[in-house]
Design an enzyme around this catalytic site. Structure first.
Site, mmCIF file in Angstrom:
data_model
loop_
_atom_site.group_PDB
_atom_site.id
_atom_site.type_symbol
_atom_site.label_atom_id
_atom_site.label_comp_id
_atom_site.label_asym_id
_atom_site.label_seq_id
_atom_site.Cartn_x
_atom_site.Cartn_y
_atom_site.Cartn_z
ATOM 1 N N TYR A 183 67.667 35.304 86.359
ATOM 2 C CA TYR A 183 66.893 36.133 85.423
ATOM 3 C C TYR A 183 67.794 36.755 84.361
ATOM 4 C CZ TYR A 183 62.844 35.680 88.493
ATOM 5 O OH TYR A 183 61.801 35.167 89.214
ATOM 6 N N ARG A 209 48.808 43.752 93.751
ATOM 7 C CA ARG A 209 47.591 43.788 92.926
ATOM 8 C C ARG A 209 46.326 43.293 93.618
ATOM 9 N NH1 ARG A 209 50.698 40.632 88.429
ATOM 10 N NH2 ARG A 209 51.674 40.033 90.386
ATOM 11 N N ARG A 263 55.049 41.168 99.477
ATOM 12 C CA ARG A 263 54.200 41.759 98.437
ATOM 13 C C ARG A 263 52.954 42.425 99.021
ATOM 14 N NH1 ARG A 263 55.281 39.430 92.981
ATOM 15 N NH2 ARG A 263 57.535 39.526 93.010
ATOM 16 N N ARG A 323 48.967 52.265 90.343
ATOM 17 C CA ARG A 323 49.752 51.720 89.236
ATOM 18 C C ARG A 323 49.232 52.233 87.897
ATOM 19 N NH1 ARG A 323 50.912 45.649 87.094
ATOM 20 N NH2 ARG A 323 49.722 46.380 85.319
ATOM 21 N N ASP A 349 61.821 46.519 92.873
ATOM 22 C CA ASP A 349 61.904 45.133 92.408
ATOM 23 C C ASP A 349 63.353 44.679 92.386
ATOM 24 O OD1 ASP A 349 59.903 43.053 91.094
ATOM 25 O OD2 ASP A 349 61.854 42.836 90.124
HETATM 26 O O1 CP3 Z 1 57.070 42.853 98.891
HETATM 27 C C1 CP3 Z 1 56.770 43.992 98.506
HETATM 28 O O2 CP3 Z 1 55.619 44.464 98.608
HETATM 29 C C2 CP3 Z 1 57.881 44.915 98.007
HETATM 30 C C3 CP3 Z 1 58.056 45.003 96.591
HETATM 31 C C4 CP3 Z 1 58.570 43.797 95.841
HETATM 32 C C5 CP3 Z 1 58.149 43.482 94.518
HETATM 33 N N1 CP3 Z 1 58.925 42.468 94.054
HETATM 34 C C6 CP3 Z 1 57.090 44.184 93.789
HETATM 35 C C7 CP3 Z 1 56.504 43.545 92.598
HETATM 36 C C8 CP3 Z 1 59.561 42.864 96.185
HETATM 37 C C9 CP3 Z 1 60.288 42.681 97.494
HETATM 38 C C10 CP3 Z 1 59.774 42.057 95.034
HETATM 39 C C11 CP3 Z 1 60.793 40.981 94.986
HETATM 40 C C12 CP3 Z 1 60.907 40.147 93.789
HETATM 41 N N2 CP3 Z 1 60.723 40.512 92.491
HETATM 42 C C13 CP3 Z 1 61.343 38.808 93.817
HETATM 43 C C14 CP3 Z 1 61.764 38.036 95.043
HETATM 44 C C15 CP3 Z 1 60.619 37.578 95.865
HETATM 45 C C16 CP3 Z 1 59.767 36.527 95.201
HETATM 46 O O3 CP3 Z 1 58.609 36.855 94.899
HETATM 47 O O4 CP3 Z 1 60.240 35.404 95.022
HETATM 48 C C17 CP3 Z 1 61.354 38.342 92.490
HETATM 49 C C18 CP3 Z 1 61.719 36.941 92.031
HETATM 50 C C19 CP3 Z 1 60.981 39.436 91.658
HETATM 51 C C20 CP3 Z 1 60.913 39.469 90.161
HETATM 52 C C21 CP3 Z 1 59.549 39.729 89.694
HETATM 53 N N3 CP3 Z 1 58.889 40.941 89.828
HETATM 54 C C22 CP3 Z 1 58.690 38.834 89.030
HETATM 55 C C23 CP3 Z 1 59.016 37.397 88.704
HETATM 56 C C24 CP3 Z 1 57.507 39.533 88.768
HETATM 57 C C25 CP3 Z 1 56.327 39.041 87.971
HETATM 58 C C26 CP3 Z 1 55.469 38.122 88.766
HETATM 59 C C27 CP3 Z 1 54.271 38.836 89.278
HETATM 60 O O5 CP3 Z 1 53.956 38.687 90.478
HETATM 61 O O6 CP3 Z 1 53.636 39.529 88.457
HETATM 62 C C28 CP3 Z 1 57.628 40.836 89.314
HETATM 63 C C29 CP3 Z 1 56.619 41.912 89.297
HETATM 64 C C30 CP3 Z 1 56.275 42.548 90.605
HETATM 65 N N4 CP3 Z 1 57.167 42.913 91.563
HETATM 66 C C31 CP3 Z 1 54.972 42.949 91.010
HETATM 67 C C32 CP3 Z 1 55.112 43.580 92.259
HETATM 68 C C33 CP3 Z 1 54.021 44.232 93.084
HETATM 69 C C34 CP3 Z 1 53.717 42.802 90.205
HETATM 70 C C35 CP3 Z 1 53.786 43.855 89.143
HETATM 71 C C36 CP3 Z 1 52.488 44.431 88.752
HETATM 72 O O7 CP3 Z 1 51.973 45.339 89.438
HETATM 73 O O8 CP3 Z 1 52.026 44.012 87.676
#
Ligand code: CP3
Length: 344
Positions: free
Chosen positions: A152, A29, A25, A38, A75
């Site tokens: 999910y 944010r 990540r 964003r 994602d």
């Molecule tokens: O790592 C990176 O920078 C690459 C991008 C990336 C994102 N999600 C961006 C993201 C990657 C590799 C993921 C993987 C992901 N997404 C996983 C597996 C890794 C882990 O964290 O366990 C999972 C389970 C998801 C599903 C997901 N996406 C959830 C549960 C959420 C909400 C939780 C949160 O952190 O808000 C997201 C949103 C998400 N994916 C964000 C980002 C940067 C935040 C979104 C935002 O900008 O509001």
């Protein structure tokens, strides 16, 4: 031979004097520039599907910190969406999806070939990154592992214990297996297209592997990741794969061979000294600093970072966090971690 990128050298099994580093990540944010882009995109999914802006947020942490790898901004839940599930994000809460719990709903999913109709913008992001990244930076593509994606799709949201997915698996194994098979096939096509567009390494995230017990862990975490890895390597010889069975604990032992992965990513639930002896002996490992250090910083961050670097110094290692960085992290602490790893 040309001097290879440090991440690719570690993935090939080389022990480097300084471990290469990137961060889960890393585009996110905690960075003001991410929040600005964003806002420009409108919302998270619009950002994922806008190749110019998704590439921009992928570049941001590379510019700011000079990480050794960039991870495609996207994602894991885009695959269910490409298969026809409704997907949206509730601010402050997380993802929501239409649920899949019956054979009729599995049958109603789009055919695997159709996923590219939705996912083409992601491949365009990869092409922009592949052209625009510094020559020393490795481009990582990724997908969720079938089990994590299925949790999910079945629940329609994140769940603390993956109860709904375990429920479907217990009550209607045939439907569960059909869904897992469909996700596995789609994931192979998606990752293959990312590689064709320029991804140099693939990471498979099984964030909820830890809740699978007994034979289920092998059948639904290890085996699908093995199938995906094998298919990728057959189609794209030489592409390294990083597998992340998060929460595997002692079941990290033997994971390299069972999955056929070049690298196993460790969460912060396993001790680095233990993992060096029992897991790193089989190949490259990635990890595993607690992401809370990016919030708290200070001497504890420095000493823990050094301890992890030292513990893994006898073999191939890519430094990373044990899970994604959180929005409340301080960007200065990320710099302190990098400087500590690089001995500055
Ligand atoms: O790592 C990176 O920078 C690459 C991008 C990336 C994102 N999600 C961006 C993201 C990657 C590799 C993921 C993987 C992901 N997404 C996983 C597996 C890794 C882990 O964290 O366990 C999972 C389970 C998801 C599903 C997901 N996406 C959830 C549960 C959420 C909400 C939780 C949160 O952190 O808000 C997201 C949103 C998400 N994916 C964000 C980002 C940067 C935040 C979104 C935002 O900008 O509001």
């Amino acid at each position: 031979m040309t001097a290879q990128k440090t991440i690719l050298r570690a993935l090939a099994g080389e022990t480097l004097p300084t471990p290469p580093i990137w961060m889960m990540r890393q585009a996110g944010r905690y960075l003001p520039e991410y929040k600005a882009t964003r806002a420009q995109a409108g919302d998270f999914l619009s950002l994922c599907y806008n190749p110019e802006l998704a590439a921009e947020v992928t570049f941001q942490p590379i510019r700011r910190y000079g990480f050794d790898a960039a991870i495609l901004f996207a994602d894991i839940l885009l695959v269910p969406q490409a298969l026809g599930a409704d997907l949206w994000f509730v601010t402050g809460e997380g993802p929501r999806l239409s649920t899949i719990t019956t054979q009729a709903e599995v049958d109603a999913l789009k055919p695997v070939e159709a996923i590219h109709d939705t996912l083409n913008p992601i491949y365009e992001t990869v092409r922009i990154l592949s052209k625009g990244l510094p020559s020393e930076t490795t481009l990582i593509g990724f997908a969720g592992a079938p089990w994590t994606v299925a949790t999910y799709m079945i629940a329609g949201q994140g769940t603390p214990d993956q109860g709904p997915a375990h429920g479907l698996k217990a009550e209607n194994r045939a439907v569960f297996d059909a869904l897992m098979a469909r996700i596995t096939e789609a994931t192979i096509e998606y990752l293959s297209a990312q590689i064709n567009a320029g991804a140099e390494v693939i990471k498979i995230f099984d964030s909820w592997a830890g809740s699978l017990q007994g034979a289920d862990f092998v059948d639904y975490s290890i085996k699908p990741m093995q199938q995906i890895t094998e298919a990728i390597k057959e189609r794209h010889p030489g592409i390294p794969v990083i597998a992340f069975p998060r929460g595997a604990g002692e079941r990290y032992v033997g994971a390299h061979a069972a999955i056929g992965a070049d690298c196993v990513a460790l969460d912060d639930g396993v001790d680095a000294t233990w993992a060096a002896t029992h897991v790193q002996k089989d190949g490259c490992v990635q990890g595993n600093l607690k992401s809370s250090h990016m919030v708290t910083g200070g001497d504890a961050l420095v000493s823990e970072t050094r301890r992890i670097v030292d513990a893994f110094s006898g073999g191939p290692h890519i430094f990373n966090l044990g899970h994604g960085i959180t929005p409340d992290a301080d960007p200065e602490n990320v710099q302190l971690m990098i400087d500590t790893v690089r001995g500055k």
